[in-house]
Design a protein around this motif. Structure first.
Motif, PDB file in Angstrom:
ATOM      1  N   VAL A  54       0.804  -1.261  -0.051  1.00 40.56           N
ATOM      2  CA  VAL A  54      -0.012  -0.020   0.123  1.00 40.56           C
ATOM      3  C   VAL A  54       0.877   1.379   0.085  1.00 40.56           C
ATOM      4  O   VAL A  54       0.584   2.215  -0.845  1.00 40.56           O
ATOM      5  CB  VAL A  54      -0.791   0.177   1.231  1.00 40.56           C
ATOM      6  CG1 VAL A  54      -1.566   1.197   1.443  1.00 40.56           C
ATOM      7  CG2 VAL A  54      -2.179  -1.150   1.135  1.00 40.56           C
ATOM      8  N   SER A  55       1.830   1.185   0.719  1.00 40.40           N
ATOM      9  CA  SER A  55       2.838   2.339   0.891  1.00 40.40           C
ATOM     10  C   SER A  55       3.619   2.705  -0.418  1.00 40.40           C
ATOM     11  O   SER A  55       3.823   3.839  -0.828  1.00 40.40           O
ATOM     12  CB  SER A  55       3.803   2.218   2.178  1.00 40.40           C
ATOM     13  OG  SER A  55       4.823   3.278   1.770  1.00 40.40           O
ATOM     14  N   THR A  57       2.802   1.578  -3.442  1.00 41.36           N
ATOM     15  CA  THR A  57       1.668   1.891  -4.405  1.00 41.36           C
ATOM     16  C   THR A  57       1.523   3.348  -4.413  1.00 41.36           C
ATOM     17  O   THR A  57       1.281   4.056  -5.477  1.00 41.36           O
ATOM     18  CB  THR A  57       0.493   0.945  -4.342  1.00 41.36           C
ATOM     19  OG1 THR A  57       0.759  -0.476  -4.433  1.00 41.36           O
ATOM     20  CG2 THR A  57      -0.565   1.403  -5.674  1.00 41.36           C
ATOM     21  N   TYR A  58       1.142   3.798  -3.163  1.00 38.66           N
ATOM     22  CA  TYR A  58       0.841   5.262  -3.049  1.00 38.66           C
ATOM     23  C   TYR A  58       2.161   6.259  -3.423  1.00 38.66           C
ATOM     24  O   TYR A  58       1.923   7.122  -4.251  1.00 38.66           O
ATOM     25  CB  TYR A  58       0.821   5.418  -1.429  1.00 38.66           C
ATOM     26  CG  TYR A  58       0.282   6.980  -1.133  1.00 38.66           C
ATOM     27  CD1 TYR A  58      -0.696   7.453  -1.486  1.00 38.66           C
ATOM     28  CD2 TYR A  58       1.568   7.665  -0.702  1.00 38.66           C
ATOM     29  CE1 TYR A  58      -1.029   8.929  -0.917  1.00 38.66           C
ATOM     30  CE2 TYR A  58       1.279   9.061  -0.303  1.00 38.66           C
ATOM     31  CZ  TYR A  58       0.019   9.685  -0.449  1.00 38.66           C
ATOM     32  OH  TYR A  58      -0.179  10.977  -0.262  1.00 38.66           O
ATOM     33  N   ALA A  63       1.830  10.117  -5.539  1.00 39.71           N
ATOM     34  CA  ALA A  63       1.883  10.410  -3.955  1.00 39.71           C
ATOM     35  C   ALA A  63       2.271  12.132  -3.925  1.00 39.71           C
ATOM     36  O   ALA A  63       3.005  12.707  -4.602  1.00 39.71           O
ATOM     37  CB  ALA A  63       2.932   9.635  -3.170  1.00 39.71           C
ATOM     38  N   SER A  69      -3.851  13.450   2.354  1.00 38.34           N
ATOM     39  CA  SER A  69      -4.060  12.514   1.100  1.00 38.34           C
ATOM     40  C   SER A  69      -3.548  11.099   1.463  1.00 38.34           C
ATOM     41  O   SER A  69      -4.262   9.926   1.043  1.00 38.34           O
ATOM     42  CB  SER A  69      -3.195  13.097  -0.027  1.00 38.34           C
ATOM     43  OG  SER A  69      -3.003  12.114  -0.873  1.00 38.34           O
ATOM     44  N   TRP A  70      -2.249  10.857   2.449  1.00 36.08           N
ATOM     45  CA  TRP A  70      -2.017   9.715   2.864  1.00 36.08           C
ATOM     46  C   TRP A  70      -2.976   8.988   3.700  1.00 36.08           C
ATOM     47  O   TRP A  70      -3.294   7.767   3.677  1.00 36.08           O
ATOM     48  CB  TRP A  70      -0.509   9.678   3.290  1.00 36.08           C
ATOM     49  CG  TRP A  70      -0.216   8.678   4.278  1.00 36.08           C
ATOM     50  CD1 TRP A  70      -0.176   8.782   5.784  1.00 36.08           C
ATOM     51  CD2 TRP A  70       0.182   7.218   3.826  1.00 36.08           C
ATOM     52  NE1 TRP A  70       0.306   7.486   6.163  1.00 36.08           N
ATOM     53  CE2 TRP A  70       0.507   6.633   5.111  1.00 36.08           C
ATOM     54  CE3 TRP A  70       0.056   6.660   2.569  1.00 36.08           C
ATOM     55  CZ2 TRP A  70       0.784   5.464   4.962  1.00 36.08           C
ATOM     56  CZ3 TRP A  70       0.500   5.304   2.518  1.00 36.08           C
ATOM     57  CH2 TRP A  70       0.642   4.628   3.663  1.00 36.08           C
ATOM     58  N   TRP A  73      -5.736   7.392   1.656  1.00 31.20           N
ATOM     59  CA  TRP A  73      -5.190   6.352   0.867  1.00 31.20           C
ATOM     60  C   TRP A  73      -5.282   5.130   1.872  1.00 31.20           C
ATOM     61  O   TRP A  73      -5.841   4.146   1.322  1.00 31.20           O
ATOM     62  CB  TRP A  73      -3.942   6.670   0.435  1.00 31.20           C
ATOM     63  CG  TRP A  73      -3.255   5.424  -0.399  1.00 31.20           C
ATOM     64  CD1 TRP A  73      -2.369   4.560   0.121  1.00 31.20           C
ATOM     65  CD2 TRP A  73      -3.486   4.890  -1.598  1.00 31.20           C
ATOM     66  NE1 TRP A  73      -2.051   3.704  -0.777  1.00 31.20           N
ATOM     67  CE2 TRP A  73      -2.688   3.833  -1.880  1.00 31.20           C
ATOM     68  CE3 TRP A  73      -4.498   5.249  -2.683  1.00 31.20           C
ATOM     69  CZ2 TRP A  73      -2.877   3.082  -2.951  1.00 31.20           C
ATOM     70  CZ3 TRP A  73      -4.625   4.694  -3.941  1.00 31.20           C
ATOM     71  CH2 TRP A  73      -3.706   3.557  -4.126  1.00 31.20           C
ATOM     72  N   ARG A 182      -5.384  -1.628  -6.885  1.00 30.62           N
ATOM     73  CA  ARG A 182      -4.965  -0.234  -6.766  1.00 30.62           C
ATOM     74  C   ARG A 182      -5.992   0.505  -7.291  1.00 30.62           C
ATOM     75  O   ARG A 182      -6.740   1.467  -6.741  1.00 30.62           O
ATOM     76  CB  ARG A 182      -3.698   0.057  -7.625  1.00 30.62           C
ATOM     77  CG  ARG A 182      -3.383   1.587  -7.461  1.00 30.62           C
ATOM     78  CD  ARG A 182      -2.035   1.721  -8.449  1.00 30.62           C
ATOM     79  NE  ARG A 182      -2.125   1.773  -9.627  1.00 30.62           N
ATOM     80  CZ  ARG A 182      -2.586   2.471 -10.324  1.00 30.62           C
ATOM     81  NH1 ARG A 182      -3.125   3.770  -9.953  1.00 30.62           N
ATOM     82  NH2 ARG A 182      -2.937   2.413 -11.603  1.00 30.62           N
ATOM     83  N   VAL A 186      -8.435   3.318  -5.277  1.00 29.42           N
ATOM     84  CA  VAL A 186      -8.434   4.769  -6.064  1.00 29.42           C
ATOM     85  C   VAL A 186     -10.028   5.204  -6.037  1.00 29.42           C
ATOM     86  O   VAL A 186     -10.535   6.225  -5.718  1.00 29.42           O
ATOM     87  CB  VAL A 186      -7.912   4.994  -7.192  1.00 29.42           C
ATOM     88  CG1 VAL A 186      -8.301   6.132  -7.898  1.00 29.42           C
ATOM     89  CG2 VAL A 186      -6.356   4.786  -7.027  1.00 29.42           C
TER      90      VAL A 186
END
Length: 506
Positions: A54-55, A57-58, A63, A69-70, A73, A182, A186
């Motif tokens: 997840v990290s 991919t962000y 990013a 925003s984080w 996500w 992903r 989103v």
């Protein structure tokens, strides 16, 4: 293990945990050092790989350094994972109760944007700001070297272990599924059909022969070339859990591990594992002592409860002495040193005492007498075991006003020539009644928590609430679950893979 038996992450409740004598913390510090990187609320191994993915991919897809925003996500990623787990009927996942309700509501498509938001007016999958990630997993993954913070305060997977975990998770689920995962995070919208397609990301879907599984094993047992400094302690504890599973030939429960490690084994362990086993033995002795002291507190509270106007401290002591004297028990009228030396630790029923003191059944006075015998047995056990004494001095240093197995034994030994009745009368006054008042006052001052079990009125102590002795929870349940998740333990005990791992360490 069936899904319904797994702990269910719903809401992280603000639990104050009375710890009325301030003794549990010494045990907590001990078990934290024995299983670092795992906590009582990190319930499934695969979260460690999922969060790294997840990290990453962000970081790779638009990013920003904006914390909001984080957070958005990570919350969407968690809500989706909860829906996948609920659809697969799996537990140990944050927000699964919300996910079950949402699935039962029906509909072809589930929009989870509102549930993943921080809007308090919405029905959220979890209330806490950073979800299960922030409330449970981040600190443990940082302990393992998987996560750190960047200069903007955003948690990121580390360049080495974190990115490797992310890549192996992605490889395990395949590129097509990773793209779908992903996209759904989103969009914050997913169909039931897509949840079925995402089934392979569920906690129990770690493939037995995958590089992902092998990585988790290496991480847990700290067998990489340069492990994190705390890793070998965790690895040694996990080997001991495997050794317990082999001995009892079934999936061990936390209490199975506690008691299996309480006594030196008939078949010698390696020096490394024997040293670790002795740390666990000391931890359990510490927990036995805090349960025994809590049993005396429960009796003192019971004595208070008998009189609406309460009692003075002196009256409590007088009642304790009078009631112990009335039992006409020669052990209680002898000196503490005599009671202690009359115990044969190998024959004393430590587990029976534990079961009785932590049960809600039975008289608090009878339990108090058992607690006294248990304290004497612990004193003798430590006194006759130089190796355990050495471990005690190293693992339980004197820290300010903290109480522990060590401080309580030292106090009892200072008056070991006194009659047990008199010594326990003083103990209940000084180490139990006054100690609880002090501990509760510190919590009130520092945390604004009102944890008093009795209060002072006109110089008398008046009953407010009873107390049931409870043991600490030493991270064993999630550790056992992690070993099951990576196929080293099952309902029959050790798997073939688990046996190979254990034999390599012995």
């Amino acid at each position: 293990m069936s899904a319904e038996l797994l702990p269910q992450w719903t809401e992280k409740v603000d639990k104050r945990g009375l710890d009325p004598l301030g003794m549990q913390n010494s045990g907590v510090v001990l078990y934290q050092s024995l299983l670092p990187g795992i906590s009582n609320v990190t319930l499934r191994m695969r979260y460690y790989g999922y969060y790294c993915w997840v990290s990453e991919t962000y970081a790779r897809h638009g990013a920003t350094n904006d914390f909001e925003s984080w957070r958005n996500w990570i919350r969407r990623a968690e809500a989706l994972y909860a829906l996948v787990a609920a659809r697969a009927e799996e537990g140990g996942v944050g927000g699964v109760d919300w996910a079950n309700r949402r699935l039962q509501a029906g509909g072809r498509s589930i929009d989870f944007a509102a549930a993943a938001s921080t809007d308090a007016s919405e029905e959220r999958y979890l209330r806490q700001s950073l979800g299960v990630f922030g409330g449970a997993y981040y600190t443990q993954m940082a302990e393992m070297g998987l996560f750190t913070q960047n200069r903007h305060g955003i948690q990121v997977a580390t360049r080495d272990l974190g990115r490797r975990a992310a890549a192996l998770f992605a490889e395990a689920i395949g590129s097509d599924l990773a793209k779908l995962l992903r996209k759904k995070i989103v969009d914050a919208q997913v169909s039931v059909r897509e949840l079925d397609r995402l089934g392979p990301i569920a906690p129990s879907e770690i493939e037995g022969d995958s590089d992902e599984r092998a990585f988790y094993e290496t991480l847990l047992f700290a067998t990489e070339p340069t492990p994190i400094p705390s890793g070998p302690s965790r690895g040694a504890s996990l080997y001991l859990i495997l050794e317990t599973a082999r001995a009892i030939e079934e999936r061990p429960r936390p209490d199975d591990v506690r008691w299996h490690l309480f006594d030196p084994p008939q078949i010698a362990l390696t020096q490394r594992l024997e040293d670790q086993r002795r740390h666990w033995e000391l931890y359990h002795c510490q927990d036995l002592m805090q349960v025994a002291s809590a049993g005396l507190l429960a009796w003192a509270i019971g004595i208070l409860q008998e009189v609406d106007a309460g009692r003075t401290v002196g009256e409590i002591r007088a009642e304790v002495v009078e009631r112990l004297t009335a039992r006409d028990d020669q052990d209680l009228t002898s000196a503490w040193i005599t009671l202690r030396n009359g115990v044969t630790p190998e024959e004393f029923g430590f587990q029976d005492a534990w079961d009785t003191l932590t049960s809600r059944r039975g008289s608090v006075e009878d339990k108090a007498v058992l607690a006294i015998r248990l304290m004497a047995a612990l004193d003798q056990r430590v006194l006759t075991r130089p190796d355990l004494t050495e471990t005690l001095l190293r693992d339980l240093p004197i820290r300010g006003g903290a109480h522990s197995l060590r401080t309580e034994l030292e106090w009892l030994r200072k008056g070991e020539a006194l009659p047990v009745i008199e010594r326990i009368g003083d103990y209940i006054v000084e180490r139990v009644v006054r100690r609880h008042s002090w501990v509760a006052m510190q919590k009130l001052r520092r945390q604004r928590d009102y944890t008093f079990l009795f209060e002072t009125r006109d110089g008398r102590l008046v009953y407010l609430s009873g107390y049931q002795p409870v043991p600490t929870t030493p991270r064993l349940a999630p550790a056992i679950q992690f070993l099951e998740d990576i196929h080293l333990v099952d309902e029959d005990g050790l798997t073939r893979g688990g046996l190979q791992v254990l034999e390599a360490a012995l």
